[in-house]
Design a protein around this motif. Sequence first.
Motif, mmCIF file in Angstrom:
data_model
loop_
_atom_site.group_PDB
_atom_site.id
_atom_site.type_symbol
_atom_site.label_atom_id
_atom_site.label_comp_id
_atom_site.label_asym_id
_atom_site.label_seq_id
_atom_site.Cartn_x
_atom_site.Cartn_y
_atom_site.Cartn_z
ATOM 1 N N ARG A 1 -8.524 -1.751 7.063
ATOM 2 C CA ARG A 1 -9.049 -1.271 5.760
ATOM 3 C C ARG A 1 -10.515 -1.653 5.587
ATOM 4 N N LEU B 1 0.839 -1.202 0.000
ATOM 5 C CA LEU B 1 0.000 0.000 0.000
ATOM 6 C C LEU B 1 0.872 1.250 0.000
ATOM 7 N N VAL C 1 -7.195 -12.613 8.767
ATOM 8 C CA VAL C 1 -6.828 -11.627 7.731
ATOM 9 C C VAL C 1 -5.807 -10.606 8.203
ATOM 10 N N ALA D 1 -3.968 -5.216 9.513
ATOM 11 C CA ALA D 1 -3.932 -4.230 8.425
ATOM 12 C C ALA D 1 -5.165 -4.362 7.539
ATOM 13 N N SER D 2 -5.570 -5.602 7.292
ATOM 14 C CA SER D 2 -6.746 -5.822 6.453
ATOM 15 C C SER D 2 -8.020 -5.405 7.193
ATOM 16 N N GLU E 1 3.126 -0.278 3.656
ATOM 17 C CA GLU E 1 2.557 -1.401 4.396
ATOM 18 C C GLU E 1 2.189 -2.523 3.425
ATOM 19 N N VAL E 2 2.435 -3.774 3.854
ATOM 20 C CA VAL E 2 2.151 -4.933 3.007
ATOM 21 C C VAL E 2 0.910 -5.653 3.540
ATOM 22 N N ILE E 3 -0.075 -5.885 2.692
ATOM 23 C CA ILE E 3 -1.209 -6.701 3.128
ATOM 24 C C ILE E 3 -1.398 -7.880 2.181
ATOM 25 N N ARG E 4 -2.029 -8.911 2.726
ATOM 26 C CA ARG E 4 -2.431 -10.058 1.908
ATOM 27 C C ARG E 4 -3.948 -10.053 1.842
#
Lengths: 451, 451
Positions: B429, A164, B422, B425-426, A168-171
């Motif tokens: 969001r 992002l 999840v 961070a997810s 920041e890294v999201i899955r």
Amino acid sequence: MTLPESLSSRAVTDPDVKATYGIDESVGALAPDRYEVVRARDLGDVVDVLAHAQATGTPVVPQGARSGLAGGSVALDGGIVLSLEGLTTITELDAVEGIAVVQPGVINADLKAAAAAEGLFYPPDPASSAFCSIGGNVATNAGGLCCVKYGVTADYVRGLEVVLAGGEVIRTGHRTAKGVAGLDLTGLFVGSEGTLGVVTEVVTKLVPAPDPALTALATFDSLSAASDAIVALRRERHRPSLLELLDEPTLAAVQAIADYGFPTGCAAVLIVQADRPGHTAEDVQRYAALLEEAGATEVAVADDAQESEALLAGRRALHHALVAKGTHFIEDVCVPVRQLTDLITAGHEISARTGVEITMSGHGGDGNLHPSFFYDAGDDDSRHRAEEAFGELVKVALGMGGTITGEHGVGSLKARWLPDEVGAASIERQRAVKALFDPRGILNPGRVYWS
Amino acid sequence: MTLPESLSSRAVTDPDVKATYGIDESVGALAPDRYEVVRARDLGDVVDVLAHAQATGTPVVPQGARSGLAGGSVALDGGIVLSLEGLTTITELDAVEGIAVVQPGVINADLKAAAAAEGLFYPPDPASSAFCSIGGNVATNAGGLCCVKYGVTADYVRGLEVVLAGGEVIRTGHRTAKGVAGLDLTGLFVGSEGTLGVVTEVVTKLVPAPDPALTALATFDSLSAASDAIVALRRERHRPSLLELLDEPTLAAVQAIADYGFPTGCAAVLIVQADRPGHTAEDVQRYAALLEEAGATEVAVADDAQESEALLAGRRALHHALVAKGTHFIEDVCVPVRQLTDLITAGHEISARTGVEITMSGHGGDGNLHPSFFYDAGDDDSRHRAEEAFGELVKVALGMGGTITGEHGVGSLKARWLPDEVGAASIERQRAVKALFDPRGILNPGRVYWS
């Protein structure tokens, strides 16, 4: 603008090389004067770029194989082109789970080949399959020639790793066959054209491989007969795996570069393929009968792979033929299949009225054509008239309940029409989602819904 | 709380009738003391409810057929249950475009029947197909028995009409075969469990109808042999259209209500179906051979539709058998298919250690099981131990790279585990997206990612 020390070792400095990263394949794309190019070597590089960009308010254009046709990956002035083309690893390919895990720079055709080696199939097949990347396919939710049977890229993406704005890294999504835990952020990123984040890994779904396709090619002396044939083929229980349409001006353009055997003066050619395991010959013969019933003047049916490829040769030459014909804009409208005749007729009427040469061809079976509008590159007035004609046909397509883009994306070239299609309420929400993921507006700013 | 004049004519006033709208099918669901029920008759009613709710800060629970298993459509205290069950029109069904346009209250089986009358197929088939609604299927991104071959609800939704909090109406997606104009808001709403808006129309994709399925049933004396068979079947080029697994405790529960012919003491039963046009007998025989190779102790193969249905009868009785066995929580974990044996073994170990009876059965071909945890409804300690056991198995599934919910949704019952799956961070969001679409938090508050 200067890159920080940490990124400069990944930066492209040679001006000639740098220039090649400034544009994509979209017509009229011009690189701006000032931009930097960073070639990511790993996830960390992507994180570094997005952290730096966020901190400094620098625009970032995520970029794959630069095969885009809507201007979505052209460099922005004062910005950073973040190239993912170096991330080319297929991390995993599992025939039992039916997935591949790939980096974004993997070329579409390479994933297809790796899947085929395991008896599997990764269907999405843009015409640029040989050189477009999975990351770009995900960014635009790319389609191709197979969609009439197999659908589009979104249908084959289970999950993503995304960096992002800010780093920041999201899955998102899942590796499993099913998964409905929470909001579908995967779907939100697919087709977002680099405006919400940078995809660094894709979990793709793979399906069992079909048979090598057999081809039929039919000529028609009226558009309505060709359209009737498409309607009949769409009612088939065993669907064609390819159903392409070329109109008379397109056929003339193709014949102009070499003799592909298209008769002069026919109104349309349809090319159809069958790939159902064990039934390709039977299916393609049945398609041929339907084409004849609908009024085809001639139908050729391939008996083997070589003849199949020969019948497709004219379609494969299309891109080169149109380039040879001259500078042109490429549209990507998609309309209900029943409206195809009216769409093509409208294109011809606009051409006759405005004097702008227009070819109408594409994925007829999906109602997804790529009308091309020709102009004199050195003549602003000519270009302006082509743009006007382009806009007229977009309006016709929208009036039919169609879309401005079936598979290329909105990019920068089609952004002006997006509100006409989706409406102010949707645009407002799209921009709000954008602001949520990218509060400083550093990710591909000015594109898609943000012009 | 009182409803405004404009809505009172749509309100349910009979207390007994009202009580039926207070809960869904989730175990332990209890209606709160104070809630209103409005049965929408048209789009205008939905708009009125969401305008009123927004203005007054009243929670709204969108509700379909109340067949949910995760507590997502149970009434909220002081809130309005907005029932869409009365909106049952199939507005359009077009075999050429391959779409149906339906209202949310249309029952899944009714859409299937309407499609079948045109030679078409709407695949998603939750076990509740006969009484669940398309709106609820969209809200949870429902799956079913067909998913091993055909995928889930999201794979069959092209576009939506949605009423947002406050009453604004937006359309998402497209009717055409392809469309990539702007962000995919359709995908965002599918599976959002009523937290982002209320779906009032769905454009579904339809596909050609398969043949009536033929069934094979195999018994195994070890879980690992059954798992080997599933792995072998997943490598099949012509995929089973159904692949269900029942473990020993499940079989005992089914046999306890009637004799479905399952031998006592076998470790697992697999039920497999083939529906490939023209090849069902050939495919099911090949599946039978694979089941034997993997170590099945007995394999029965149906020759016709009647035998097919007979072999599926024990599976169809499953829900009743588990209800008859006792009060239970139903899980919906999905893991990579290779991990199935380990998941089931873990369930049995947890059962042996805690004394909680656990049955492990479900859509084995997808790795999507519905483990059920039995307890004494009148005993808080028993219930607590079942909850603890449930939580333990969820952790095992997550450790395998699985999900807490393959097809039922998070609702209220699984919300506590969503962050474990999840990540923070997810979740952050997801909540931000929620706040964007529903700033006052009136839509199904406290559910999914917002507990």
